[in-house]
Design an enzyme around this catalytic site. Structure first.
Site, PDB file in Angstrom:
ATOM      1  N   HIS A 198       0.899  -1.273   0.082  1.00 41.39           N
ATOM      2  CA  HIS A 198      -0.036  -0.061   0.067  1.00 41.39           C
ATOM      3  C   HIS A 198       0.754   1.292  -0.041  1.00 41.39           C
ATOM      4  O   HIS A 198       1.684   1.458   1.014  1.00 41.39           O
ATOM      5  CB  HIS A 198      -0.983   0.023   1.151  1.00 41.39           C
ATOM      6  CG  HIS A 198      -1.935   1.114   1.181  1.00 41.39           C
ATOM      7  ND1 HIS A 198      -3.284   0.998   1.092  1.00 41.39           N
ATOM      8  CD2 HIS A 198      -1.679   2.626   1.116  1.00 41.39           C
ATOM      9  CE1 HIS A 198      -4.055   1.985   0.960  1.00 41.39           C
ATOM     10  NE2 HIS A 198      -3.044   2.882   1.274  1.00 41.39           N
ATOM     11  N   HIS A 233       1.185   5.478  -1.986  1.00 44.42           N
ATOM     12  CA  HIS A 233       0.887   6.546  -3.065  1.00 44.42           C
ATOM     13  C   HIS A 233       2.172   7.183  -3.625  1.00 44.42           C
ATOM     14  O   HIS A 233       2.657   8.023  -3.017  1.00 44.42           O
ATOM     15  CB  HIS A 233       0.181   7.498  -2.069  1.00 44.42           C
ATOM     16  CG  HIS A 233      -1.044   7.141  -1.395  1.00 44.42           C
ATOM     17  ND1 HIS A 233      -2.349   7.183  -1.986  1.00 44.42           N
ATOM     18  CD2 HIS A 233      -1.267   6.260  -0.333  1.00 44.42           C
ATOM     19  CE1 HIS A 233      -3.254   6.548  -1.123  1.00 44.42           C
ATOM     20  NE2 HIS A 233      -2.486   6.040  -0.409  1.00 44.42           N
ATOM     21  N   GLN A 235      -9.898   9.444  -4.970  1.00 46.19           N
ATOM     22  CA  GLN A 235      -9.568   9.930  -3.597  1.00 46.19           C
ATOM     23  C   GLN A 235     -10.834  10.877  -3.061  1.00 46.19           C
ATOM     24  O   GLN A 235     -10.933  10.748  -1.908  1.00 46.19           O
ATOM     25  CB  GLN A 235      -8.219  10.907  -3.812  1.00 46.19           C
ATOM     26  CG  GLN A 235      -7.995  11.768  -2.735  1.00 46.19           C
ATOM     27  CD  GLN A 235      -7.091  11.362  -1.807  1.00 46.19           C
ATOM     28  OE1 GLN A 235      -5.992  10.862  -1.875  1.00 46.19           O
ATOM     29  NE2 GLN A 235      -7.616  11.288  -0.291  1.00 46.19           N
ATOM     30  N   HIS A 285      -9.322   1.783  -0.095  1.00 45.43           N
ATOM     31  CA  HIS A 285      -9.207   2.437   1.358  1.00 45.43           C
ATOM     32  C   HIS A 285     -10.462   2.057   1.936  1.00 45.43           C
ATOM     33  O   HIS A 285     -11.550   2.641   1.417  1.00 45.43           O
ATOM     34  CB  HIS A 285      -8.902   3.908   1.087  1.00 45.43           C
ATOM     35  CG  HIS A 285      -7.622   4.130   0.743  1.00 45.43           C
ATOM     36  ND1 HIS A 285      -7.080   3.895  -0.511  1.00 45.43           N
ATOM     37  CD2 HIS A 285      -6.639   4.834   1.407  1.00 45.43           C
ATOM     38  CE1 HIS A 285      -5.618   4.244  -0.449  1.00 45.43           C
ATOM     39  NE2 HIS A 285      -5.510   4.876   0.580  1.00 45.43           N
ATOM     40  N   GLU A 331     -11.103   4.112   6.866  1.00 47.65           N
ATOM     41  CA  GLU A 331     -10.091   4.917   7.235  1.00 47.65           C
ATOM     42  C   GLU A 331     -10.619   5.928   8.117  1.00 47.65           C
ATOM     43  O   GLU A 331     -10.665   6.970   8.005  1.00 47.65           O
ATOM     44  CB  GLU A 331      -9.255   5.277   6.389  1.00 47.65           C
ATOM     45  CG  GLU A 331      -7.729   5.774   6.915  1.00 47.65           C
ATOM     46  CD  GLU A 331      -6.803   6.501   5.825  1.00 47.65           C
ATOM     47  OE1 GLU A 331      -7.229   6.367   4.626  1.00 47.65           O
ATOM     48  OE2 GLU A 331      -5.847   6.779   6.268  1.00 47.65           O
ATOM     49  N   ASP A 368       2.476   2.983   2.832  1.00 51.33           N
ATOM     50  CA  ASP A 368       1.349   4.223   2.722  1.00 51.33           C
ATOM     51  C   ASP A 368       1.890   5.407   2.231  1.00 51.33           C
ATOM     52  O   ASP A 368       1.771   5.964   1.158  1.00 51.33           O
ATOM     53  CB  ASP A 368       0.367   4.462   3.960  1.00 51.33           C
ATOM     54  CG  ASP A 368      -0.666   5.172   3.581  1.00 51.33           C
ATOM     55  OD1 ASP A 368      -0.967   5.049   2.465  1.00 51.33           O
ATOM     56  OD2 ASP A 368      -1.736   5.369   4.733  1.00 51.33           O
TER      57      ASP A 368
HETATM   58 FE   FE2 Z   1      -3.438   5.216   1.604  1.00 50.90          FE
END
Ligand code: FE2
Length: 428
Positions: free
Chosen positions: A60, A62, A155, A213, A216, A312
């Site tokens: 995971h 970005h 997102q 996701h 979260e 992450d």
């Molecule tokens: Fe993430």
């Protein structure tokens, strides 16, 4: 005369505890593993008893945001909300070239850390799909030395952002590998559940994997993981779906979790916790006691659920630290989850190696005959010491070729009557 192969690595320790093992490599693959192999290598590498492992895998990440720290300004409060605001400020200023350069630099760091496979989410809520194009180019450029898997990540919310679904479908058509989502960020619980259904159906139609996701949040009633497990089972997606973060599970009622975990297990949904980020971003509305906000890792492992730890973020709007070191991730995960038992510490090592390799669907991964000769030689004799020391990567190999190396971490001592060196290994 003994047969000759390309490379023999001598006297290695393996993750399963075997010691004094030789590994033979020919044409980019491991051909033999065992003690005192009667083979000669055109190149011979002495492991000196150190741990030879399959490479680290980050389930995971970005990569579209990484190494953007300080652009256009730093995250003053260090919170998730300021991070999201910062990312929105940065997005219009992104250029494809800058994205590519930062991602390539991060991949250099990853290689140096023995991290040779990364699943990265890529934001598809920018109608230009600039980041998608950039990361597809990066995936192509790094392919000889790093497996980069891309997740189409809406997102701003699949249903909340008016163009997200169309953009996500365009991104998949362009070659993005995995379907992403963010159900807890949709306007309502019902919209969140709808987004999970739409995205899972999209993945089922196209034969793709799913990684969302999911939950979260510190809200114990954020239960989209239940829907994700249900849709996975309904659509026959078992073994192809992961829920990332799942932090609300930390705050959920124990009775509900006792029903939830078997559902996740039954659906073959994997869980990806992100210890460095969850421990810093969750629990921010609490005074004291403050919740940790990491999902229930030992409980999920005990329930037979596949669990990985992801990095992450590294040097981006949400996190001002990090360097691509999955041992640092495992170290934090171990502490946050209180996984200090012997078996539990080994499980933390697996959470940054073999478990994410299965989640990503990597083929021929491991230290066994027939596997790719993708290997990391660590400056430590075993996985627990490797986590403790965040051990140096003495050698990183991809398809039989050494692609990174580093000296042992040894300090010179200038003390009378004491040894000349300290290397932090326990010697008795
Ligand atoms: Fe993430």
């Amino acid at each position: 005369m003994d047969a000759t192969v390309d490379t023999v690595i001598r006297n290695a320790s393996l993750v399963d505890g075997q010691r004094g093992v030789d590994v033979a490599i020919m044409a980019g693959r491991i051909t033999a593993v065992g003690p005192a192999l009667p083979l000669r290598g055109a190149a011979e590498i002495d492991a000196g008893g150190d741990l030879l492992s399959a490479p680290f895998v980050d389930a995971h990440f970005h990569m579209d945001a990484t190494l953007s720290y300080g652009l256009p300004r730093v995250n003053g409060s260090g919170t998730l909300l300021e991070g999201i605001a910062l990312w929105a400020e940065l997005k219009p200023q992104l250029t494809q070239q800058a994205l590519i350069e930062r991602a390539l630099q991060y991949c250099d760091w990853a290689v140096a850390r023995g991290l040779l496979a990364i699943r990265s989410h890529v934001d598809v809520c920018d109608d230009r799909l600039l980041a998608v194009e950039a990361l597809l180019e990066v995936r192509r450029q790094v392919a000889p030395y790093l497996d980069l898997q891309l997740v189409a990540f809406p997102q701003d919310g699949l249903l909340r952002s008016p163009t997200a679904l169309a953009n996500l479908q365009r991104a998949l058509a362009m070659g993005v590998d995995v379907v992403g989502g963010i159900p807890h960020f949709e306007r309502t619980m019902a919209d969140g559940a709808d987004s999970v259904r739409i995205l899972c159906e999209l993945a089922a139609e196209r034969g793709l994997m799913v990684d969302m996701h999911c939950d979260e949040s510190d809200d114990p009633l954020s239960r989209h993981i239940e829907t994700l497990a249900y849709e996975t089972q309904r659509l026959g997606l078992q073994g192809r779906v992961a829920g990332s973060h799942l932090t609300s599970m930390h705050s959920m009622d124990n009775y509900y979790v006792s029903k939830l975990l078997p559902l996740i297990r039954e659906a073959g949904v994997a869980a990806i916790a992100n210890p460095l980020i969850n421990i810093t971003l969750q629990g921010r509305h609490d005074s004291y006691p403050k919740r940790r906000g990491m999902t229930r890792v030992p409980e999920m492992l005990a329930a037979g659920i596949e669990v990985a730890f992801g990095h992450d973020c590294v040097l981006d709007p949400w996190y001002s630290l990090g360097s691509g070191d999955m041992l640092e991730v495992a170290h934090m995960g171990l502490h946050v989850a209180q996984m200090t038992g012997q078996q539990a510490m080994h499980a933390c090592y697996q959470a940054v190696t073999s478990n994410p390799a299965r989640i990503l669907g990597l083929s021929d991964y491991g230290v066994a005959p027939g596997c790719h000769a993708d290997l990391v030689l660590l400056d430590a004799p075993d996985p627990v010491t490797a986590i403790r020391l965040r051990a140096a990567r003495r050698m990183v190999m991809r398809r039989g070729k050494v692609i990174a190396s580093a000296p042992r971490a040894v300090s010179q001592l200038h003390l009378e009557g004491r040894p000349a060196e300290a290397d932090f290994r326990l010697r008795r």
